[in-house]
Write an enzyme that holds these catalytic residues in place. Structure first.
Site, PDB file in Angstrom:
ATOM      1  N   GLY A  49      57.671   8.129  59.975  1.00  0.00           N
ATOM      2  CA  GLY A  49      57.851   8.235  58.529  1.00  0.00           C
ATOM      3  C   GLY A  49      56.563   7.926  57.790  1.00  0.00           C
ATOM      4  O   GLY A  49      55.471   8.015  58.347  1.00  0.00           O
ATOM      5  N   ARG A 102      41.962   8.310  55.875  1.00  0.00           N
ATOM      6  CA  ARG A 102      43.277   7.665  55.836  1.00  0.00           C
ATOM      7  C   ARG A 102      43.793   7.410  57.245  1.00  0.00           C
ATOM      8  O   ARG A 102      43.724   8.260  58.118  1.00  0.00           O
ATOM      9  CB  ARG A 102      44.271   8.548  55.068  1.00  0.00           C
ATOM     10  CG  ARG A 102      45.671   7.952  54.912  1.00  0.00           C
ATOM     11  CD  ARG A 102      46.636   8.400  55.981  1.00  0.00           C
ATOM     12  NE  ARG A 102      48.015   7.927  55.741  1.00  0.00           N
ATOM     13  CZ  ARG A 102      49.033   8.100  56.571  1.00  0.00           C
ATOM     14  NH1 ARG A 102      48.844   8.742  57.710  1.00  0.00           N
ATOM     15  NH2 ARG A 102      50.246   7.644  56.271  1.00  0.00           N
ATOM     16  N   THR A 127      55.582  11.810  63.781  1.00  0.00           N
ATOM     17  CA  THR A 127      54.921  10.999  64.807  1.00  0.00           C
ATOM     18  C   THR A 127      55.776  10.950  66.065  1.00  0.00           C
ATOM     19  O   THR A 127      56.992  10.947  65.984  1.00  0.00           O
ATOM     20  CB  THR A 127      54.754   9.558  64.272  1.00  0.00           C
ATOM     21  OG1 THR A 127      53.986   9.589  63.082  1.00  0.00           O
ATOM     22  CG2 THR A 127      54.090   8.659  65.285  1.00  0.00           C
TER      23      THR A 127
END
Length: 325
Positions: free
Chosen positions: A239, A215, A187
């Protein structure tokens, strides 16, 4: 995919070392002497934060506002097909769809977010429109797409041939086991402190590679993937999103800074809390970065391997975050 990702990273860093533009430094807490302020400043996650910082700095160095800087910064990896975990060219879900999540937050606690957005290359800019042009904080799925199109964003195919090939190879075994520090955890989160002393942040991702349909991770969730409090500081996460959501991780980091902890120490304490709450962390990576109102900065993570980029008046540098395990 792992070897490909490492090759891309090493190639980019190799070029940087030769040019002398992007030196790799050891971890540094970014602590200032009392009464000193380091502004403007921009900090972002991972090595693709280097060009993102450069874009943000063009605005900050001209007395621009942090909100404009963070949007401009993360648009760089969003539009880069070689960054396989953000925007265009990101890894798809299990059905071959590239779905994007993003959020943005300004100095006045205004915020906007989109989740499960398809066909739009720059979800961060849609998130800003949600913040500025609607009474809502988050739009998702088809509603987010409809809104984006109404605002003039162009519908595009975000699945590049490279990502489609990787997805079809994955389908042969269909095993879902995220590899820390590689595809599932890159990210881009970016925080800025402008010359006016104001903070803003942005976070954007294509999410976990080959995730289940529908999701959504922490990246578009205010307080989890990103949080800004202009009285204190700002934080963003990278993460495994599920672990960050459970702890409302970025909000936790900011509140720890409010209690008097440095940015690095606040990130460390948040990581340690995640470790205490998780049943098994040996294959888990979560990292945080943070800045405070003085321009102090820091990062911390569970496992070795997370790095973050810092741009100030002197240099754009890549730092290895300290780690717990």
């Amino acid at each position: 995919m792992k070897s490909r990702r490492h090759f891309l990273r090493l190639s980019a860093l190799g070029t940087a070392f030769v040019s002398g533009v992007y030196p790799l430094h050891k971890a540094f807490s970014g602590t200032l002497q009392a009464g000193k302020t380091n502004k403007p400043l921009v900090i972002s996650t991972w090595d693709h934060g280097m060009p993102a910082n450069d874009a943000a700095w063009k605005i900050l160095s001209q007395n621009g506002h942090a909100l404009d800087a963070v949007e401009a910064g993360v648009r760089v990896p969003e539009g880069d097909p070689n960054v396989r975990t953000v925007g265009y060219g990101g890894f798809p879900d299990r059905e071959g769809n590239v779905t994007l999540d993003a959020c943005i937050m300004d100095k006045d606690s205004n915020c906007g977010a989109v989740a499960y957005l398809q066909h739009i290359k720059h979800p961060i800019s849609v998130a800003r429109k949600v913040m500025e042009d609607t009474p809502h904080v988050m739009l998702v799925g088809d509603g987010a797409l409809q809104f984006a199109l109404s605002k003039g964003f162009q519908k595009e195919n975000l699945l590049t041939p490279e990502s489609e090939k990787d997805w079809k190879n994955w389908l042969k075994e269909s095993k879902y086991k995220p590899v820390i520090n590689i595809e599932n955890h890159d990210t881009i989160g970016l925080l800025a402190l402008d010359a006016h002393g104001n903070l803003a942040g942005a976070c954007t991702t294509s999410g976990a590679a080959f995730k289940m349909k529908g999701r959504v991770g922490d990246s578009p969730i205010i307080g989890a993937g990103l949080f800004v409090d202009n009285e204190v500081g700002a934080a963003t996460a990278t993460g495994l999103g599920e672990a960050v959501i459970r702890m409302v991780g970025s909000h936790l980091v900011v509140e720890l800074m409010r209690q008097g902890n440095s940015p690095e120490k606040a990130c460390q304490l948040a990581v340690e809390r995640i470790i205490r709450k998780q049943k098994d962390v040996k294959d888990l990576q979560v990292g945080f970065i943070a800045i405070n109102k003085q321009g102090e900065y820091g990062g911390y993570c569970i496992q070795r391997g997370f790095n973050y980029a810092v741009r100030d008046q002197h240099t754009n540098k890549l730092l290895d975050a300290k780690f717990k395990l």
